[in-house]
Design a protein around this motif. Structure first.
Motif, short mmCIF file in Angstrom:
data_model
loop_
_atom_site.label_atom_id
_atom_site.label_comp_id
_atom_site.label_asym_id
_atom_site.label_seq_id
_atom_site.Cartn_x
_atom_site.Cartn_y
_atom_site.Cartn_z
N ASP A 162 1.30 -1.42 0.28
CA ASP A 162 0.05 0.00 -0.03
C ASP A 162 0.58 1.14 0.11
O ASP A 162 -0.12 2.37 -0.76
N ASP A 163 2.04 0.99 0.68
CA ASP A 163 3.16 2.33 0.80
C ASP A 163 3.92 2.30 -0.22
O ASP A 163 4.71 1.81 -0.65
N ASP A 166 2.76 8.27 -7.99
CA ASP A 166 3.24 7.28 -7.68
C ASP A 166 4.47 6.52 -8.23
O ASP A 166 5.34 6.02 -8.00
#
Lengths: 89, 452
Positions: B36-37, B92
């Protein structure tokens, strides 16, 4: 295991001796030599047994190549497997 | 006992005919790096790649020395990055691209492939975000290569994805306009993409691949061209035999290097890709092979037939020489990376349409072709759709790597340097497929996809 050393360049006195001396110093046992001189051009193929090498094979390749550079010759050393792979089924 | 003629032949192939191993490529699965990170994922990706491939460059150097054959590139291919981050934004994904670039830099390799997605049937949220990020990722990194598979014989052609590819290519060209739009040279659009291809820019580590594998891509157009030249005026049956024998020898070297790399790296051997991969160097050209067969210039009538013979003979010769053949395996016909193709394009003998026909009988596709910078995105989509259709209809891999060089027009040249070479800007048909492309949707899979 064996390796093939090919020596090419302008012919002069003592090429075979230089190559043989270096092989002996590094523990490579010469099994066969084929040599010819075409006009002034020298060509030699030396088959050596490398099981008793006193250094790593990579270092042996470098040292033979350096000997070539110092003598105005081109000396290439290759493991026999590449020839066996390409020419034998 | 070794035969002197065999020894001399090998040495001659390496010294005079540019025989080399084009790449040792390590495929690394990054599936266990997902999360997730984004920062944690980036750290895991960097650590895994740099640890697994830590010795890749040095082992390549050692093998090169042992067998006296140049190994031109050491590369890494990773799991398609879109799979890692279904929850990530485009920003991201750009971070991930930069992480890949940093890992490649640490390892000392020239390219890392896998910044891509497989969207032949449709896009996930993650695929969409990754595709959006591609132009920026390519502009902001040096060594990252990207590919997107937009079609397969089984799934049909995702025309919505192709529609976006046109915009992505144009945007990438704009963002790297100061460097002849080099970003586009690192981006390929595929149909039926192989998941074990070691060659860039299309290399990635497929989802069905093991944790880590090592594969080898061979080369050797110069050796094949010389062998053909030595055969003289033989007929084409004899010529095909000559190509087969030469391809066998070339591939055996690839197999030897692949097994040795696998042993030294303690990583399973994947495949040997028995492609004829040209470079811009003189004497390393696929076009010159075709010309040695008797064509005045590559691109003239007869070129497709000559290439079909070559491609088939290369495969037949190579397949017996390796225990596992894979990847693209065939003759590559990139324009900018092949001195003969560059020449043929420059004098107008080789056109985009002829190249398209040639791709029906060889590996890959429209590769490294520079087109005018003002080519509309819809036209690029049309070029992609045509090329991808050839792959889907013929159950083969095809791909498009075109460079709409910003500010350049027909007659100008782009220069990328190194293996990527240089290319004249080739003319493109100016009539528009815009309405056809704008329809979107999916072109259904061909009837022969129903084999069960």
């Amino acid at each position: 295991m064996k390796a093939v050393i090919t020596v090419t360049g302008k012919d002069n006195v003592g090429i075979v001796a230089k190559v043989a001396t270096e092989c002996s110093a590094l523990g490579a046992n010469i099994i066969d030599i084929s040599q010819s001189v075409l006009r002034e051009y020298f060509a030699m193929i030396v088959l050596v047994d490398i099981d008793g090498l006193s250094c790593a094979f990579g270092d042996f390749v470098d040292k033979m190549s350096a000997l070539g550079d110092a003598s105005g010759l081109r000396i290439a050393t290759m493991h026999e497997d590449i020839f066996n792979s390409m020419h034998r089924i | 006992m070794l035969n002197i003629n065999d020894i001399l032949e090998t040495i001659n192939m390496i010294r005079e005919e540019n025989l080399d191993i084009r790449t040792i490529t390590m495929g690394i699965s990054l599936i266990d790096c997902a999360g997730d990170d984004i920062n944690a994922v980036c750290d895991r990706v960097y650590d895994k790649i740099t640890k697994k491939a830590e010795r890749l460059v040095s082992v390549g150097d050692d093998i090169e020395k042992q067998y006296g054959i140049p190994i031109v590139n050491r590369r890494v291919a990773v799991t398609p990055i879109s799979i890692l981050g279904g929850r990530f934004s485009s920003e991201d994904y750009i971070k991930l691209a930069k992480t890949l670039d940093r890992a490649a830099d640490t390892l000392g390799i020239n390219f890392i492939g896998g910044f891509g997605a497989l969207v032949q049937k449709g896009c996930t949220v993650g695929d969409n975000a990754l595709i959006e990020s591609i132009p920026y990722a390519l502009a902001e990194t040096e060594r990252v290569c990207s590919s997107v598979n937009v079609a397969s014989t089984k799934a049909g052609i995702n025309m919505d994805a192709i529609q976006r590819m046109g915009d992505i290519i144009v945007k990438t060209a704009e963002l790297t306009a100061d460097r002849d739009s080099i970003g586009c040279a690192k981006f390929v659009v595929f149909a039926n993409v192989p998941e074990d291809n070691p060659f860039m820019a299309g290399a990635f580590h497929g989802v069905s691949e093991p944790e880590c594998v090592v594969s080898v891509g061979v080369s050797g157009p110069g050796a094949v061209a010389s062998a053909i030249q030595r055969t003289g005026d033989c007929n084409l049956t004899a010529l095909a035999e000559t190509v087969k024998k030469t391809a066998f020898k070339i591939t055996r070297v690839g197999q030897l290097v692949a097994l040795e790399a696998s042993k030294r790296l303690d990583v399973p051997f994947g495949i040997v890709d028995l492609s004829l991969a040209p470079t811009p160097a003189i004497g390393d050209s696929v076009a010159h092979i075709l010309e040695n067969m008797g064509l005045e210039t590559c691109g003239c009538p007869g070129t497709t037939a000559a290439l079909a013979l070559l491609n088939d003979a290369v495969k037949k010769g190579g397949v017996m020489a390796s225990s596992h053949v894979g990847g693209l395996s065939g003759a590559f016909i990139p324009v900018s990376e092949d001195a003969g193709m560059i020449h043929a394009a420059r004098i107008g003998a080789l056109t985009l349409e002829k190249l398209e026909a040639m791709t029906a009988v060889c590996s890959v596709g429209l590769d490294m072709i520079a087109i005018p910078g003002d080519t509309p995105a819809a036209t690029i989509c049309g070029i992609i759709a045509d090329e991808i259709s050839i792959g889907v209809a013929n159950t083969k891999t095809t791909a498009v790597r075109v460079i709409p060089a910003v500010g350049k027009k027909v007659g100008d040249e782009v220069v990328f340097g190194g293996l990527l070479g240089s290319a004249p800007i080739m003319p493109v048909n100016t009539y528009s497929p815009a309405k056809f492309i704008a329809r979107g949707g999916r072109i259904p899979a061909p009837i022969h996809s129903l084999k069960n």
